[in-house]
Motif scaffolding. Structure first.
Motif, PDB file in Angstrom:
ATOM      1  N   LYS A 202       0.863  -1.130   0.111  1.00  0.00           N
ATOM      2  CA  LYS A 202       0.024  -0.039  -0.052  1.00  0.00           C
ATOM      3  C   LYS A 202       1.012   1.371   0.179  1.00  0.00           C
ATOM      4  CE  LYS A 202      -4.391  -2.055   1.422  1.00  0.00           C
ATOM      5  NZ  LYS A 202      -4.427  -2.485   0.022  1.00  0.00           N
ATOM      6  N   ASN A 203       0.351   2.378  -0.412  1.00  0.00           N
ATOM      7  CA  ASN A 203       0.948   3.601  -0.521  1.00  0.00           C
ATOM      8  C   ASN A 203       1.487   3.852   0.896  1.00  0.00           C
ATOM      9  OD1 ASN A 203       1.336   6.609  -0.847  1.00  0.00           O
ATOM     10  ND2 ASN A 203      -0.344   6.767  -2.158  1.00  0.00           N
ATOM     11  N   GLY A 206      -0.617   6.545   2.062  1.00  0.00           N
ATOM     12  CA  GLY A 206      -2.083   6.576   1.945  1.00  0.00           C
ATOM     13  C   GLY A 206      -2.685   7.181   3.344  1.00  0.00           C
ATOM     14  N   LEU A 207      -2.426   7.135   4.486  1.00  0.00           N
ATOM     15  CA  LEU A 207      -2.979   7.427   5.659  1.00  0.00           C
ATOM     16  C   LEU A 207      -3.064   9.212   5.739  1.00  0.00           C
ATOM     17  CD1 LEU A 207      -4.807   6.789   8.146  1.00  0.00           C
ATOM     18  CD2 LEU A 207      -2.576   6.760   9.700  1.00  0.00           C
ATOM     19  N   VAL A 209      -2.601  10.951   3.152  1.00  0.00           N
ATOM     20  CA  VAL A 209      -3.505  11.438   2.003  1.00  0.00           C
ATOM     21  C   VAL A 209      -5.086  11.527   2.490  1.00  0.00           C
ATOM     22  CG1 VAL A 209      -4.542  11.010  -0.351  1.00  0.00           C
ATOM     23  CG2 VAL A 209      -1.983  11.111   0.178  1.00  0.00           C
ATOM     24  N   VAL A 210      -5.409  10.426   3.115  1.00  0.00           N
ATOM     25  CA  VAL A 210      -6.870  10.459   3.233  1.00  0.00           C
ATOM     26  C   VAL A 210      -7.292  11.137   4.843  1.00  0.00           C
ATOM     27  CG1 VAL A 210      -7.439   8.098   2.213  1.00  0.00           C
ATOM     28  CG2 VAL A 210      -7.011   8.342   4.915  1.00  0.00           C
ATOM     29  N   THR A 211      -6.188  11.703   5.465  1.00  0.00           N
ATOM     30  CA  THR A 211      -6.550  12.463   6.570  1.00  0.00           C
ATOM     31  C   THR A 211      -6.334  14.081   6.341  1.00  0.00           C
ATOM     32  OG1 THR A 211      -4.447  11.757   7.472  1.00  0.00           O
ATOM     33  CG2 THR A 211      -6.502  10.552   8.483  1.00  0.00           C
ATOM     34  N   GLY A 212      -5.919  14.234   5.026  1.00  0.00           N
ATOM     35  CA  GLY A 212      -5.661  15.811   4.808  1.00  0.00           C
ATOM     36  C   GLY A 212      -4.315  16.228   5.366  1.00  0.00           C
ATOM     37  N   LYS A 213      -3.200  15.383   5.564  1.00  0.00           N
ATOM     38  CA  LYS A 213      -1.904  15.915   6.302  1.00  0.00           C
ATOM     39  C   LYS A 213      -1.338  16.995   5.051  1.00  0.00           C
ATOM     40  CE  LYS A 213      -1.960  13.968  10.288  1.00  0.00           C
ATOM     41  NZ  LYS A 213      -3.538  13.628  10.138  1.00  0.00           N
ATOM     42  N   PHE A 216       1.461  18.661   0.413  1.00  0.00           N
ATOM     43  CA  PHE A 216       1.561  19.385  -0.946  1.00  0.00           C
ATOM     44  C   PHE A 216       2.231  20.839  -0.779  1.00  0.00           C
ATOM     45  CE2 PHE A 216      -1.896  16.306  -1.044  1.00  0.00           C
ATOM     46  CZ  PHE A 216      -1.702  15.686  -2.214  1.00  0.00           C
ATOM     47  N   GLY A 428       0.765  17.488  -6.400  1.00  0.00           N
ATOM     48  CA  GLY A 428      -0.841  17.418  -6.861  1.00  0.00           C
ATOM     49  C   GLY A 428      -1.139  17.052  -8.321  1.00  0.00           C
TER      50      GLY A 428
ATOM     51  N   ILE B  91      -8.084   3.463   1.730  1.00  0.00           N
ATOM     52  CA  ILE B  91      -6.655   2.726   1.958  1.00  0.00           C
ATOM     53  C   ILE B  91      -6.815   1.333   1.482  1.00  0.00           C
ATOM     54  CG2 ILE B  91      -5.325   1.879   3.930  1.00  0.00           C
ATOM     55  CD1 ILE B  91      -5.444   4.764   5.312  1.00  0.00           C
ATOM     56  N   ASP B  94      -6.609   1.536  -1.979  1.00  0.00           N
ATOM     57  CA  ASP B  94      -5.210   2.350  -2.239  1.00  0.00           C
ATOM     58  C   ASP B  94      -5.695   2.880  -3.583  1.00  0.00           C
ATOM     59  OD1 ASP B  94      -2.648   2.769  -1.388  1.00  0.00           O
ATOM     60  OD2 ASP B  94      -1.944   1.200  -2.607  1.00  0.00           O
ATOM     61  N   CYS B  98      -1.877  10.841  -6.979  1.00  0.00           N
ATOM     62  CA  CYS B  98      -1.407  12.037  -6.545  1.00  0.00           C
ATOM     63  C   CYS B  98      -2.012  12.396  -5.158  1.00  0.00           C
ATOM     64  CB  CYS B  98      -1.467  13.283  -7.409  1.00  0.00           C
ATOM     65  SG  CYS B  98      -2.757  14.278  -7.529  1.00  0.00           S
ATOM     66  N   TYR B 100      -4.140  14.702  -4.355  1.00  0.00           N
ATOM     67  CA  TYR B 100      -4.705  16.063  -4.063  1.00  0.00           C
ATOM     68  C   TYR B 100      -6.282  16.152  -3.765  1.00  0.00           C
ATOM     69  CZ  TYR B 100      -4.467  21.251  -4.104  1.00  0.00           C
ATOM     70  OH  TYR B 100      -4.590  22.506  -3.916  1.00  0.00           O
ATOM     71  N   THR B 103      -9.296  14.426  -0.637  1.00  0.00           N
ATOM     72  CA  THR B 103      -9.943  14.620   0.786  1.00  0.00           C
ATOM     73  C   THR B 103     -11.415  15.258   0.406  1.00  0.00           C
ATOM     74  OG1 THR B 103      -8.737  16.706   0.474  1.00  0.00           O
ATOM     75  CG2 THR B 103      -8.006  15.061   2.094  1.00  0.00           C
ATOM     76  N   ILE B 106     -13.278  12.398  -0.544  1.00  0.00           N
ATOM     77  CA  ILE B 106     -13.717  11.563   0.904  1.00  0.00           C
ATOM     78  C   ILE B 106     -15.038  12.280   1.646  1.00  0.00           C
ATOM     79  CG2 ILE B 106     -13.109  10.828   3.213  1.00  0.00           C
ATOM     80  CD1 ILE B 106     -10.278  10.106   1.580  1.00  0.00           C
TER      81      ILE B 106
END
Lengths: 750, 151
Positions: A202-203, A206-207, A209-213, A216, A428, B91, B94, B98, B100, B103, B106
């Motif tokens: 897995k990336n 990944g975590l 990215v999905v939590t908006g850290k 970028f 991005g 996740i 996957d 990129c 961007y 979020t 989601i």
């Protein structure tokens, strides 16, 4: 199977320095000249003049294993796939490693260039060697500590062990290993024994990215940072005459407004220092919204820029270019291409006697294909952070080629390169656009002027209207058939604004006795740049559509017709240089035929289109299944076959192929940027149509040719053949051939 | 300039700024919450999607003056540790290339499932068509939404 032995050059060296915890830091520098893993030294796509490659591993005494990703990440998964290669040869448990984006350091970390589908293929051998060397040094350290022979020590997922029962983790031996010389020879693992490479991981981000850290460039922030925007001319071919910022300066939060030259008129540009507009206005203030609003209050006078002379010192040497001053309009651009196509062009390749073949032909098929400018439209608009001080500078942001931007930045800021720190953020998207760093130079010059840390932000409109597009292209294909419908001659004449697309040594060159390829260019002030599979993205569209029509004329199945040509190119190739391997090319078509269950271009109400292409040393093909949905042609399913050698991270690789398919359908159907008197007619997503969720296929079934060949490119190769597969399916669906992109709004002005 | 008390992710936040400032820039510039992304500024791409009283909206078009005490949820507040079912499904599949736009994707998907826990393919397409993914991850987005819906 016997292991591959790799020798380091005598001049290779190990730099080791103790970490705070007494650990090991390994970094290898290969001053041996650059050769890619696929053996080609030809610079395809974006690369130029690689000299050094390095792998990078840190192990702390408490056994933390940190792998450094050398290359900037723009969605192609290198932050995961490159460290996987290191971990494989180092022999550690993937779940135990930490991955970090490396600093910009071409001496330690190699070219650090993202583009040209190069990342995995150029780092494959160096990272394998780096991992294997580190493992060997750890073994030697254990051998010395335990007083046993190195050959008796085994490693298993980060643990060193000896038959006597002695055992240690890598961290325990790291300090001693760091003092040992780099081994002269290293043994790489056998591909068949890989346990990480070839297994989906897995990336690593990944975590985040999905939590908006804040990953970028847009998210980069330091205390006291100012926000800057630029105002560029409204049209290609215009320049700044004068401006009045009095109203802007009255707006809240605005600090400074000034004009500046990106490059002085006589500045010698690097090959990627593309100069779209010479002089810009900078607006600097406290917050993005304030600067956006204040910019609207600027009163600016623009004037015709006229003809411009530029000196470019790129990888092809120094050239002087005259950039015309005309304000271009799309309809005229197509006319210019059509006119130029009638004139004699530059011959790129000639095999046999094509003139006689066409003279003696029983039938000739001639078709012309056109494609518009495309904007990259990375989801993250261009931006960069810069803090330039009297004696040093820090710049940070999304950049594909930090090593190319450094010398230019050094000249523009009048600072030595070693005083400029470049940090690469996650990008991005890139698609080639971020190999051209003018937005970073602008940020740095603005910071230097206002003597403060500054983040330059482009709005979507700034981004879409700034140039550096995929060029406009045209190509006319001709095929000569004898009375038995045998293909006896082939001719392609291609050109573009401002560059030609033609790759003269690719299929079907090599498969036809009488072959001619010609090329022409039309200079323009609309700037262009690499766009996912440069030139290939048009050539494949045109050539693979033409072959489909030609197969129909010859009364052959489109896959069988290609396979026959490839068989000829394999058994009895024509010409001295053919870039592709006809067997691998045919292998992809065979796999595609099998997986798509291809029986022909029509299956009930499903229209099928097929196309395959070679670029970036890889082979990719698609079968597109099209139906009608709500009265519109819709690609419901795509079957893809790819030969890119060893696949490092299969699920991520499949994701990239799926993305390339969606990207290809979107651009083939809708993509295009038009101009009216130099002004871009589209400046945001309300007018520039991007493919959306409901327009993407329901299923994209990706298959890779099983291979032990060193990896070749993947980010780009699946993209070009999509256009033609879509065009060929459209023909089956509508009964009409489509020659001009974008297909859904085929330009009426051609 | 005016002062606003905002309710963001269950926390009261005070800001003093131009009333026309979109929530996107309030979050990004003034509150240091960069998970909500700037993509187009005209509500065409969905990168800036947040929840307003549980509804997915484009924060680039929502001026701070229009919010009052309505509840704003951003990606930072969707879950404590990235363990919202939609995030977990992202996740698992996957999804990101990129990353961007993700979020925003989601946030749109999470609002969809809140209001329509078992969406059909058509529901997913209709709802998600406002969010552009330039990398073309739509297929995985659809699969991830179905996985999250099954939980």
């Amino acid at each position: 199977m016997e292991k591959v032995t790799n020798k380091y050059d005598r001049r290779s060296f190990l730099k080791s320095s103790a970490l705070a915890g007494g650990g090991l830091m390994l970094s290898f520098s290969f001053l041996t000249g650059f050769k890619r893993s696929d053996g080609s030294s030809d610079a395809s796509g974006l690369n130029e003049g690689w000299k050094e490659l390095v792998g990078y591993i840190q192990i702390s005494s408490d056994n933390v294993i940190k792998l450094i990703c050398p290359n900037p990440e723009f969605g192609q998964n290198v932050m995961t796939s490159l460290p996987m290669i290191l971990a494989e040869e180092l022999d550690v448990n993937w779940e135990d490693v930490l991955v970090e984006m490396g600093p910009h350091d071409n001496v330690k970390l190699g070219p650090q260039f993202t583009g040209g589908s190069n990342s995995v293929r150029m780092y494959w051998r160096p990272l394998r060697n780096a991992g294997a060397s580190a493992r060997q040094m750890l073994i030697k350290a254990a051998a010395q500590t335990w007083g046993v022979a190195a050959s008796e020590i085994k490693t298993n997922q980060g643990i060193l062990s000896h038959g006597s029962g002695k055992e240690a983790n890598y961290g325990e031996m790291a300090a001693l290993a760091a003092k040992l010389p780099v081994p002269k020879d290293v043994k790489n693992k056998d591909v068949q024994n890989f346990s990480i490479v070839g297994n989906s991981k897995k990336n690593v981000e990944g975590l985040k990215v999905v939590t908006g850290k804040p990953l970028f460039g847009m998210d980069y922030r330091v205390e006291g940072m100012k926000i800057a925007m630029i105002q560029h001319p409204p049209a290609f071919g215009m320049k700044l005459k004068s401006f009045d910022a009095s109203q802007t300066l009255k707006m809240s939060g605005i600090q400074e407004v000034f004009s500046f030259k990106l490059y002085e008129d006589d500045f010698e540009q690097g090959g990627f220092d593309t100069r779209t507009f010479n002089e810009l206005i900078a607006i600097v203030g406290n917050s993005t919204w304030e600067v956006m609003n204040a910019r609207k209050k600027l009163k600016v006078q623009w004037e015709a820029a006229g003809e411009l002379k530029q000196t470019i010192n790129g990888r092809g040497g120094k050239t002087e270019m005259i950039i015309p001053g005309r304000l271009e309009t799309t309809a005229n651009q197509y006319e210019m291409m059509a006119e130029q196509a009638k004139k004699p062009a530059r011959q790129l390749r000639k095999d046999g006697d094509p003139e006689t073949a066409f003279k003696n032909a029983a039938q000739i098929l001639e078709r012309t294909y056109n494609a518009p400018f495309l904007a990259h439209n990375c989801m993250e608009p261009m931006n960069f952070f810069a803090h330039v001080e009297a004696d040093k500078a820090l710049v940070a942001g999304p950049i594909q080629a930090p090593g190319w931007m450094e010398p230019t930045l050094s000249k523009l800021l009048n600072l030595p390169p070693e005083k400029i720190e470049i940090q690469m953020t996650r990008m991005g998207g890139g698609f080639g656009r971020r190999a051209y760093a003018q937005y970073a130079y602008e940020a740095a010059l603005i910071s230097q002027k206002v003597k403060a840390p500054v983040k330059l932000i482009y709005t979507r409109e700034d981004d879409m209207t700034y140039g550096i597009y995929r060029p406009m292209y045209t190509a006319t294909y001709r095929a000569a058939l004898d009375e038995n419908k045998n293909l006896i001659g082939f001719h392609v004449k291609g050109g573009g604004i401002p560059e030609s697309p033609i790759h003269e040594n690719r299929f079907p060159a090599g498969a036809i006795d009488n072959y001619l390829a010609e090329s022409f260019e039309i200079p323009s002030n609309i700037t262009i740049g690499a766009f996912r599979a440069p030139r290939s993205n048009f050539n494949a569209a045109a050539e693979q559509s033409f072959l489909d029509e030609l197969a129909e004329m010859m009364g052959k199945d489109p896959i069988e017709m290609r396979l026959e040509l490839l068989d000829r190119a394999s058994k009895n190739p024509v010409g001295e240089r053919n870039d592709y391997d006809p067997k691998r090319y045919a292998g992809v078509l065979q796999l595609l035929k099998e997986k798509a269950n291809w029986k022909g271009p029509k299956e009930g109400n499903v229209s099928r289109g097929v196309a395959a292409y070679f670029c970036h040393n890889s082979y990719a093909g698609h079968v597109v299944d099209m139906i009608n949905k709500d009265g519109e042609p819709y690609v419901e399913k795509v079957t893809s076959a790819v030969d890119c050698g060893v696949v490092v991270n299969p699920d991520a690789a499949a994701n990239m192929v799926q993305g390339a398919v969606v990207d290809g359908i979107g651009n083939a159907f809708y993509g295009g940027l038009r101009h009216q008197n130099g002004v871009s007619e589209q400046s945001n997503f309300d007018k520039y149509r991007m493919i959306r969720h409901h327009e993407a296929p329901q299923n994209i079934d990706v298959h890779f040719v099983k291979s032990e060949v060193d990896p070749t490119g993947l980010g780009e190769p699946p993209f070009p053949p999509v256009f033609a597969a879509v065009a060929n399916a459209l023909y089956q669906n509508t009964g009409r051939r489509h020659y001009n992109q974008p297909f859904m709004t085929e330009p009426s002005s051609i | 300039m005016a002062k606003y008390n905002l309710n963001i992710n269950g926390v009261k936040r005070s800001v003093e700024l131009d009333p026309t400032t979109p929530i996107l820039w309030v979050l990004r510039d003034h509150l240091n919450m960069p998970g909500t992304k700037f993509g187009c500024g005209i509500a065409q791409c969905g990168a800036c999607t947040i929840h307003l009283n549980g509804m997915a909206i484009r924060s680039c078009q929502l001026p701070v003056s229009a919010v009052g005490n309505q509840e704003i949820t951003t990606i930072e507040g969707l879950s404590e540790n990235g363990d919202h079912p939609v995030q977990e499904a992202w996740i698992e599949h996957d999804v990101a290339q990129c990353g961007y736009c993700q979020t925003g994707q989601i946030m749109t998907a999470a609002a969809l499932l809140k209001n329509n826990p078992k969406p059909s393919d058509e529901d997913i397409q209709a709802t998600m068509s406002g969010n552009i993914c330039r990398c073309g991850t739509y297929l995985r987005i659809k699969e991830a939404i179905k996985t999250a819906a099954a939980k």
